[in-house]
Design a protein around this motif. Structure first.
Motif, PDB file in Angstrom:
ATOM      1  N   GLN A   1      -5.025   1.494 -17.023  1.00 58.80           N
ATOM      2  CA  GLN A   1      -4.193   2.403 -16.240  1.00 58.80           C
ATOM      3  C   GLN A   1      -4.912   2.865 -14.980  1.00 58.80           C
ATOM      4  N   GLU A   2      -6.200   3.148 -15.105  1.00 56.23           N
ATOM      5  CA  GLU A   2      -6.980   3.585 -13.946  1.00 56.23           C
ATOM      6  C   GLU A   2      -7.104   2.457 -12.916  1.00 56.23           C
ATOM      7  N   ALA A   3      -7.298   1.236 -13.394  1.00 53.33           N
ATOM      8  CA  ALA A   3      -7.397   0.093 -12.483  1.00 53.33           C
ATOM      9  C   ALA A   3      -6.087  -0.096 -11.725  1.00 53.33           C
ATOM     10  N   TYR A   4      -4.988   0.113 -12.429  1.00 50.22           N
ATOM     11  CA  TYR A   4      -3.681  -0.001 -11.773  1.00 50.22           C
ATOM     12  C   TYR A   4      -3.533   1.065 -10.691  1.00 50.22           C
TER      13      TYR A   4
ATOM     14  N   GLN B   1      -2.729   0.780  -6.777  1.00 48.72           N
ATOM     15  CA  GLN B   1      -1.571   1.498  -6.251  1.00 48.72           C
ATOM     16  C   GLN B   1      -1.954   2.402  -5.086  1.00 48.72           C
ATOM     17  N   ARG B   2      -3.042   3.165  -5.248  1.00 44.37           N
ATOM     18  CA  ARG B   2      -3.475   4.078  -4.186  1.00 44.37           C
ATOM     19  C   ARG B   2      -3.899   3.306  -2.940  1.00 44.37           C
ATOM     20  N   THR B   3      -4.625   2.216  -3.147  1.00 45.09           N
ATOM     21  CA  THR B   3      -5.069   1.410  -2.009  1.00 45.09           C
ATOM     22  C   THR B   3      -3.878   0.824  -1.272  1.00 45.09           C
ATOM     23  N   SER B   4      -2.888   0.393  -2.042  1.00 46.77           N
ATOM     24  CA  SER B   4      -1.668  -0.152  -1.445  1.00 46.77           C
ATOM     25  C   SER B   4      -0.968   0.899  -0.591  1.00 46.77           C
ATOM     26  N   GLN B   5      -0.872   2.119  -1.119  1.00 48.59           N
ATOM     27  CA  GLN B   5      -0.205   3.200  -0.397  1.00 48.59           C
ATOM     28  C   GLN B   5      -0.999   3.627   0.832  1.00 48.59           C
ATOM     29  N   ASP B   6      -2.314   3.726   0.684  1.00 48.69           N
ATOM     30  CA  ASP B   6      -3.160   4.170   1.796  1.00 48.69           C
ATOM     31  C   ASP B   6      -3.109   3.187   2.963  1.00 48.69           C
ATOM     32  N   ARG B   7      -3.033   1.903   2.639  1.00 42.05           N
ATOM     33  CA  ARG B   7      -3.064   0.876   3.687  1.00 42.05           C
ATOM     34  C   ARG B   7      -1.667   0.390   4.085  1.00 42.05           C
ATOM     35  N   SER B   8      -0.650   0.921   3.403  1.00 43.49           N
ATOM     36  CA  SER B   8       0.737   0.487   3.657  1.00 43.49           C
ATOM     37  C   SER B   8       0.867  -1.030   3.543  1.00 43.49           C
ATOM     38  N   VAL B   9       0.275  -1.544   2.479  1.00 41.76           N
ATOM     39  CA  VAL B   9       0.275  -2.981   2.206  1.00 41.76           C
ATOM     40  C   VAL B   9       0.808  -3.184   0.790  1.00 41.76           C
TER      41      VAL B   9
ATOM     42  N   LYS C   1      -4.595  -9.692  -4.309  1.00 41.69           N
ATOM     43  CA  LYS C   1      -5.117 -10.966  -3.817  1.00 41.69           C
ATOM     44  C   LYS C   1      -6.484 -10.786  -3.165  1.00 41.69           C
ATOM     45  N   ALA C   2      -6.652  -9.666  -2.460  1.00 42.49           N
ATOM     46  CA  ALA C   2      -7.942  -9.388  -1.823  1.00 42.49           C
ATOM     47  C   ALA C   2      -9.030  -9.189  -2.879  1.00 42.49           C
ATOM     48  N   VAL C   3      -8.659  -8.539  -3.980  1.00 44.27           N
ATOM     49  CA  VAL C   3      -9.617  -8.354  -5.077  1.00 44.27           C
ATOM     50  C   VAL C   3     -10.019  -9.706  -5.654  1.00 44.27           C
ATOM     51  N   LEU C   4      -9.032 -10.568  -5.868  1.00 44.24           N
ATOM     52  CA  LEU C   4      -9.327 -11.901  -6.399  1.00 44.24           C
ATOM     53  C   LEU C   4     -10.193 -12.690  -5.425  1.00 44.24           C
ATOM     54  N   ALA C   5      -9.899 -12.562  -4.139  1.00 45.20           N
ATOM     55  CA  ALA C   5     -10.651 -13.313  -3.132  1.00 45.20           C
ATOM     56  C   ALA C   5     -12.105 -12.873  -3.066  1.00 45.20           C
ATOM     57  N   SER C   6     -12.358 -11.628  -3.462  1.00 44.35           N
ATOM     58  CA  SER C   6     -13.728 -11.110  -3.408  1.00 44.35           C
ATOM     59  C   SER C   6     -14.534 -11.468  -4.650  1.00 44.35           C
ATOM     60  N   GLU C   7     -13.860 -12.057  -5.619  1.00 43.87           N
ATOM     61  CA  GLU C   7     -14.520 -12.400  -6.880  1.00 43.87           C
ATOM     62  C   GLU C   7     -15.119 -13.801  -6.781  1.00 43.87           C
TER      63      GLU C   7
END
Length: 203
Positions: free
Chosen positions: A166-169, A173-181, A188-194
């Motif tokens: 739940q925290e990971a979600y 969610q917060r990052t999506s809202q903050d960046r309006s993305v 996908k960005a998280v996966l790309a950084s792995e």
């Protein structure tokens, strides 16, 4: 599509007199002829330009079979209904022709006005239903892929941060809202950084 709606029709008929009669008849029935052509190639090119609701296409064309033109229209111009017609009373369409052209109807020539009218209306309605169903299926498929991407990103964040699912979600969610993305783009960005997941993230 209502019974009073005007259907935009493209007529492909190589006989000038027959084509003129069809134009007049369709106008009388309340439809709009957006283009009239005499060959299969012209039918395809014109259909790309005007995107009619229905293409009324003669099976026998001077530059080849109307079946071939119907195939090209069906494959390349989604949402356009094809109605084939022919004065050859002995002509029948093979299963392959029906499948390849996605022809919604096959009419004799000449067809009674009421039959022509009802067939054109049915074809236009059916084509829109098929197009909407295809769009819905594609949207559902994309939504499933997005969910999979987000689930994988959550797993990575849980491992990296020691957070709960739940925290990971909430992080996503917060990052999506903050960046309006959209959240899936953050995922996908998280996966790309792995390490080792770059190719997967690109796909």
């Amino acid at each position: 599509m209502s019974e009073t709606a005007k259907i935009r029709v493209l007529i492909a008929e190589d006989d000038d007199n027959a084509r003129s009669l069809l134009v007049e008849l369709l106008a009388t029935l309340g439809h709009t002829v957006v283009s009239e052509v005499a060959t299969g190639r012209e039918a395809y090119e014109s259909a790309k330009d005007v995107v009619p609701d229905v293409v009324l296409l003669d099976v026998h064309m001077p530059d080849g079979s109307g079946i071939e033109a119907a195939e090209r229209i069906t494959q390349n111009i989604p949402g356009v209904a094809v109605v084939l017609f022919s004065g050859d009373q002995s002509l029948t369409l093979s299963d392959r022709d029906v499948t390849a052209t996605a022809a919604i109807a096959f009419l004799p020539k000449p067809a009674p006005p009421r039959v022509l009218d009802s067939t054109i209306r049915l074809a236009a309605t059916r084509a829109k239903e098929l197009l909407n169903a295809r769009k819905d299926a594609e949207a559902a498929k994309q939504a499933l892929e997005n969910r999979k991407t987000i689930e994988r990103a959550k797993g990575i964040l849980m491992r990296r941060t020691g957070s709960s699912e739940q925290e990971a979600y909430r992080i996503l969610q917060r990052t999506s809202q903050d960046r309006s993305v959209p959240m899936v783009e953050i995922a996908k960005a998280v996966l790309a950084s792995e390490p080792g997941l770059h190719d997967t993230a690109k796909g």
